[in-house]
Design an enzyme around this catalytic site. Structure first.
Site, PDB file in Angstrom:
ATOM      1  N   GLU A 259       0.879  -1.167   0.000  1.00 58.65           N
ATOM      2  CA  GLU A 259       0.000   0.000   0.000  1.00 58.65           C
ATOM      3  C   GLU A 259       0.913   1.213   0.000  1.00 58.65           C
ATOM      4  O   GLU A 259       1.615   1.490   0.974  1.00 58.65           O
ATOM      5  CB  GLU A 259      -0.887  -0.018   1.249  1.00 58.65           C
ATOM      6  CG  GLU A 259      -1.863   1.139   1.309  1.00 58.65           C
ATOM      7  CD  GLU A 259      -2.699   1.113   2.598  1.00 58.65           C
ATOM      8  OE1 GLU A 259      -3.012   0.013   3.097  1.00 58.65           O
ATOM      9  OE2 GLU A 259      -3.012   2.201   3.107  1.00 58.65           O
TER      10      GLU A 259
ATOM     11  N   ASP B 188      -4.883   9.736   9.170  1.00 59.17           N
ATOM     12  CA  ASP B 188      -3.624   9.147   9.619  1.00 59.17           C
ATOM     13  C   ASP B 188      -3.154   9.777  10.912  1.00 59.17           C
ATOM     14  O   ASP B 188      -3.484  10.915  11.225  1.00 59.17           O
ATOM     15  CB  ASP B 188      -2.543   9.356   8.550  1.00 59.17           C
ATOM     16  CG  ASP B 188      -2.804   8.493   7.324  1.00 59.17           C
ATOM     17  OD1 ASP B 188      -2.877   7.270   7.490  1.00 59.17           O
ATOM     18  OD2 ASP B 188      -2.943   9.050   6.221  1.00 59.17           O
TER      19      ASP B 188
END
Lengths: 256, 398
Positions: free
Chosen positions: A46, A57
């Site tokens: 990824e 995130d």
């Protein structure tokens, strides 16, 4: 058959997906890091496209993005770097990032360049299903890319089924309703994954967020087709000069 | 189909702007709010408590003041909507009172907020104290330094102020941190957003709570001049909450000119600016599509303005729609023009405005109105928090 389909047909369990940030730790380390991941047993890569304001995130990944951006990483440079990717990388690669840079690049051009580089799928956490269905799905399909949605423990069964129907490649189960890199009680996670298992979904399920070592990896894999490691790997790369050795050591620690 | 400039469609779009570009981790919370906010606001018990607090606690209605000397100087009739006289010193409290009542009705126990200049943080800390709820305010590290009195006020009101240390360490980063907190605390936490930004339904909800400003202006103008409709309304725009409130009940009245004033900082062409419609392009930030200052590669640019409350790289989606449709006229004022307007108001009217509001006043130099026009400028906040900046200017002049 697409690389993702082929992978899950061949290997239904213990699929290891590792996240790395493009252009981290050095702007030119994108491909070397991907090669090291493949060599040491990652099944999927990824690849994070750095963004200045990555809401989904945590601090570790935001920090790696900041370093990558300071190093001069852009989407144009990334696609330039990925041109020879398929000479060396044979495992599936999915791009993960945020909508704004993609929109500025041009959504269709982005899909075209990603497909041309041999990218297999996209994860854009801030592209919701309504906008995806009404505006972007047709473009993604046209270039033969998979599109992967996230589900969380708070996602209702009805919505899980809808997101599963819109996803291809795999479904990304967030292990706790949290930004990446947070550690939470794993038993609640296991209950949630068991629940997903019982739905009998179309897509394989990979668990992300909070996976960092052999214990958490194998526990996640008990109830899913595999797991995604992000922050823990970025931490492992930080400050390292021998990226291949750091990657070997890290993955050995996860796979045992 | 656009039915009104005031309200978004069902998906939260004002024309092409708005929406809810959020990760799945926020979906349940945002959806819970979307499903309930209109019902809650329409509830008579809610309205009763909200109106009572606006009146007895916030000090509404705020005066609509005919500024005679300012009017004389600009050769037109200038009215100031005195939001600076609200409790906590700015219009922000109109919204936080509304949202804390919504949070209470959704059973939330923990309140988070972002703040730039500290005005929204103070207004949030205030209503949390009022309701006895835990309050956490995220504030850019840089803003904590330049807005020390407001940090102290929040702390005295019992709030925890957490510095946002990422990125530019200002409002945009404080907003990122607040959103992350919300993702990590999905069950008991309510996020009180301070402007008409964020994912749907926030822009609409905040605009509705601020719309009391234009509702009062209409009533007050009718009493004063016999018509509810002025020639123009003027307000400063960062995210744009005081502007949304000032414009709201005039947006669908074509005879009323809508003037939004952005912060030009050192000047539009200096790379030290915060004028999102002039320097930005359509993009996505903090959950909605709007005008956004960004690099050609789509990274969010760091804005600059002398006014911490206007130091934001985007603008609310409602305003983006007003800009592209031409319904609103978008002006901008530099730091210096805002400072000049602040000193002028102090000398002519005996009112020290917030630096944000001074940008709106600066527009009087940029548009000419007729002698018998009636113009309303929103004086969104008072200047106490900016005294250090003003003192520096006076020191430099000496």
């Amino acid at each position: 058959m697409s690389r993702l389909k082929e992978l899950f047909a061949k290997k239904g369990k213990n699929v290891l997906n590792v996240y790395c940030t493009a252009g981290f730790p050095q702007v030119n380390s994108t491909l070397p890091v991907m090669e090291a991941l493949q060599e040491n047993g990652a099944d999927i890569i990824e690849l994070g496209m750095p963004y200045s304001d990555p809401l989904a995130d945590g601090a570790v990944i935001q920090n790696s993005s900041t370093i990558a951006l300071q190093g001069g990483m852009t989407l144009s440079l990334l696609f330039e770097q990925l041109k020879p990717m398929r000479n060396h990388i044979h495992i599936p690669v999915v791009l993960m990032g945020y909508m704004n840079p993609v929109l500025q690049y041009g959504f269709e051009k982005f899909c075209a360049d990603a497909a041309a580089a041999g990218v297999d799928g996209l994860i854009l956490p801030d592209l919701p299903p309504f906008e995806f269905e009404t505006t972007y799905k047709a473009i993604v399909d046209r270039y033969g890319l998979s599109f992967i949605f996230l589900v969380t423990p708070e996602t209702s069964e009805e919505r899980v089924r809808k997101l599963d129907a819109l996803s291809s490649g795999f479904l990304y189960a967030v292990s706790s309703s949290s930004t990446t890199g947070n550690e939470k009680d794993f038993s609640a996670v296991e209950q949630y994954l068991e629940r997903l298992q019982h739905y009998g979904l179309n897509n394989p399920v990979l668990v992300g967020f909070g996976i960092k070592d052999q214990d958490t990896f194998s526990r996640a894999c008990k109830y899913a087709n595999g797991a995604i490691i992000g922050s823990a790997y970025i931490k492992a790369l930080d400050g390292q000069t021998d990226l291949a050795a750091a990657t070997r050591h890290f993955i050995k620690n996860v796979l045992g | 189909m656009q039915v009104s400039y005031k309200q978004p469609d069902e998906q939260g779009y004002y024309g092409e702007f708005g929406g809810a570009y959020i990760p799945e981790m926020l979906y349940r919370n945002v959806e819970e709010l979307r499903e309930n906010y209109l019902k809650i606001i329409a509830d008579p018990a809610f309205q009763k408590e909200y109106q009572l607090l606006l009146t007895d606690y916030a000090g509404r209605p705020t005066p609509l003041y005919y500024a005679a000397r300012l009017s004389e100087k600009y050769g037109t009739n200038v009215y100031l909507k005195r939001e600076d006289l609200c409790h906590t010193g700015a219009h922000k409290v109109n919204n936080t009172i509304g949202q804390i009542l919504v949070a209470e009705r959704l059973g939330k126990k923990r309140i988070i907020a972002e703040t730039g200049a500290g005005q929204h943080g103070v207004a949030t800390a205030t209503v949390c104290a009022l309701k006895g709820l835990e309050c956490i305010v995220y504030m850019g590290e840089k803003d904590i330094e330049r807005q020390a009195p407001n940090v102290a006020r929040m702390k005295m009101l019992g709030a925890t102020v957490i510095p946002a240390k990422s990125g530019s360490k200002t409002l945009k980063d404080a907003t990122n941190e607040a959103i992350r907190d919300w993702i990590n605390n999905p069950n008991d936490t309510f996020y009180i957003i301070g402007s008409v930004v964020g994912p749907h339904p926030y822009p609409d909800m905040v605009a509705r709570f601020q719309s009391v400003i234009s509702k009062e202006i209409r009533t007050q103008l009718a009493e004063k001049i016999g018509t509810e409709l002025p020639r123009a309304v003027i307000a400063c725009v960062g995210g744009g909450s005081n502007a949304a409130g000032t414009f709201y009940h005039f947006l669908d009245e074509p005879s009323v000119g809508i003037y939004a004033v952005e912060a030009a900082g050192c000047g539009i062409d200096t790379h030290m600016s915060a004028a999102a419609t002039q320097l930005g392009k359509p993009g996505i930030l903090h959950g909605s599509k709007s005008f956004l200052m960004q690099t050609p590669d789509g990274q969010v640019e760091e804005p600059y303005s002398i006014s911490a409350g206007l130091d934001y790289p985007g603008i609310g989606p409602m305003h983006a729609n007003l800009f592209v449709t031409g319904r609103g006229t978008f002006l901008n004022a530099t730091d210096q023009e805002a400072l000049d307007a602040a000193f002028e108001l102090a000398k002519l009217e005996g009112i020290i405005p917030a630096l944000e509001s001074a940008h709106a006043l600066a527009a009087l130099n940029k548009v000419s109105f007729a002698k018998d026009d009636h113009i309303v400028v929103c004086l969104s906040g008072r200047g106490d928090k900016d005294m250090e900046t003003y003192m520096n200017v006076m020191g430099a002049k000496r």
